[in-house]
Design an enzyme around this catalytic site. Sequence first.
Site, PDB file in Angstrom:
ATOM      1  N   ASP A 121       4.104   1.286  11.815  1.00 44.89           N
ATOM      2  CA  ASP A 121       2.860   0.701  11.300  1.00 44.89           C
ATOM      3  C   ASP A 121       2.596  -0.696  11.846  1.00 44.89           C
ATOM      4  OD1 ASP A 121       2.239   2.902   9.837  1.00 44.89           O
ATOM      5  OD2 ASP A 121       2.616   2.031   7.872  1.00 44.89           O
ATOM      6  N   LYS A 133       0.840  -1.205   0.000  1.00 46.94           N
ATOM      7  CA  LYS A 133       0.000   0.000   0.000  1.00 46.94           C
ATOM      8  C   LYS A 133       0.873   1.254   0.000  1.00 46.94           C
ATOM      9  CE  LYS A 133      -2.305   3.184   2.822  1.00 46.94           C
ATOM     10  NZ  LYS A 133      -1.715   4.209   3.718  1.00 46.94           N
ATOM     11  N   GLN A 190       9.366  19.366   5.807  1.00 48.75           N
ATOM     12  CA  GLN A 190      10.538  18.868   5.086  1.00 48.75           C
ATOM     13  C   GLN A 190      10.252  18.747   3.583  1.00 48.75           C
ATOM     14  OE1 GLN A 190      13.661  18.450   6.779  1.00 48.75           O
ATOM     15  NE2 GLN A 190      12.305  19.653   8.084  1.00 48.75           N
ATOM     16  N   PRO A 213       3.803  17.082  10.204  1.00 47.59           N
ATOM     17  CA  PRO A 213       4.033  18.249   9.354  1.00 47.59           C
ATOM     18  C   PRO A 213       4.640  17.865   8.009  1.00 47.59           C
ATOM     19  CG  PRO A 213       5.752  18.073  11.019  1.00 47.59           C
ATOM     20  CD  PRO A 213       4.731  17.031  11.353  1.00 47.59           C
ATOM     21  N   ASP A 230      -5.077   9.471   8.016  1.00 46.42           N
ATOM     22  CA  ASP A 230      -5.216   9.065   9.407  1.00 46.42           C
ATOM     23  C   ASP A 230      -4.832  10.182  10.360  1.00 46.42           C
ATOM     24  OD1 ASP A 230      -6.024   6.523   8.753  1.00 46.42           O
ATOM     25  OD2 ASP A 230      -3.998   5.706   8.782  1.00 46.42           O
ATOM     26  N   ARG A 281      -3.627  10.676   3.326  1.00 47.44           N
ATOM     27  CA  ARG A 281      -2.430  11.482   3.533  1.00 47.44           C
ATOM     28  C   ARG A 281      -1.528  11.474   2.299  1.00 47.44           C
ATOM     29  NH1 ARG A 281      -0.373  15.299   7.029  1.00 47.44           N
ATOM     30  NH2 ARG A 281       1.876  15.209   7.140  1.00 47.44           N
TER      31      ARG A 281
END
Length: 428
Positions: free
Chosen positions: A307, A22, A125, A122, A116, A92
Amino acid sequence: MAKIIIHGGKRLRGEVTIGGAKNSTVALIPAAILADTPVKFDTVPQILDVKNLQLILSAMNVTSDFNNGELEIDPTNIRESELPSGAIKSLRASYYFMGALLGKFGRATVTFPGGDNLGRRPIDQHIKGFKALGAKVSENNDIIHIDATENGLVGARIFLDTVSVGATINIILAAVRAKGQTIIENAAREPEIIDIATFLNNMGANVRGAGTDVIRIAGVPHLKARNTHTIIPDRIEAGTYMSMAAAMGDGVLIKNVIPEHLESYISKLIEIGVNIEIDEDQVYVYKSDNLHPAHIKTLPFPGFATDLQQPITPLLMLAEGESTITDTIYPKRVRHIPELRRMGGDIDSAVAGEIIVNQSKRLIGTDVQAAEIRAGAALIIAALMAKGTTTIHDADHILRGYDRIAEKLTDLGAEVSIEGIDLINLMP
């Protein structure tokens, strides 16, 4: 929202085949628009994130066709247009269109990405990298404007202040057609980054060092797909099924696995007492009893993946003694804990970023809520372990990241059903 209903206590046995990653797929699809030719992927997972990415492609006049794990994308008639905010905010990884559009057109206008809720994540970067390449960046009412059309993108040396998978990939996507050489230092090393680089290089890009902390990209003027790209196996899905098999299995063969991508996780399973046989591209998990507690700290790859901290949590409830999990990547990734407590789990997170898990011999099925993808995976494993019926609400989150999960669990002997969504038409 969908809900998953699980009647617990059923032992698992048989085999399951892991789908494409994924976390690769959601970057590869935006990367496809950089090509000057149609692109084809196989082993694409059947997940909601793919559907939402296809909706975004469609808004740009990019056609896509998904069938039997093969996804064809034709960006040859792409046009700049406003992207659907609903699809953007649903995941995201939609932020990869920032780098891809910047590399394609020299500019991008994208709604601030969703996905999520894992606390503050943030994109500073990413922005730092785009600015270093010569882009001007502004934000207005949750809309991010990135523009390098005045002078074009020019290669630069970019040091990431924190190791970021998303920023590493986004900068690669922007730099792959920039003028000159870009060097990313303190780059993330995840296997999915290697997968993206392999795809781009097979189209004529010049990306070197993927998988190390220094990546060099020499810009090229054109990218042309020549072959079908096979997406790497999903290491998080594989780890999730390993946890299920260890908790409730009487012998489960997990196929299409790259064990090297899971070394930290497999090492912890062995430390806990899980009996595993590792082959070149598959893992067999034997029935496992008398498990031991463990202390886990999540770290960037090749460390223990954030994860996988939630999928391993229910398994630790079977261990005799106290286990701890410290998530250094997303300390607020604890939204599965109150739901596990509702099921009878002896688990807490009194200290920010630290989870304490004690043996919980008797979980009871009840109504719980999946707050995000991996929290939902933890609840599925707990539901398989529990006595009675568990209904997992907001299961769309789970379907965003796990390929055909009800079908795969049913084939292993679980009693699982999904309501509130048309699985036949899950993909457009």
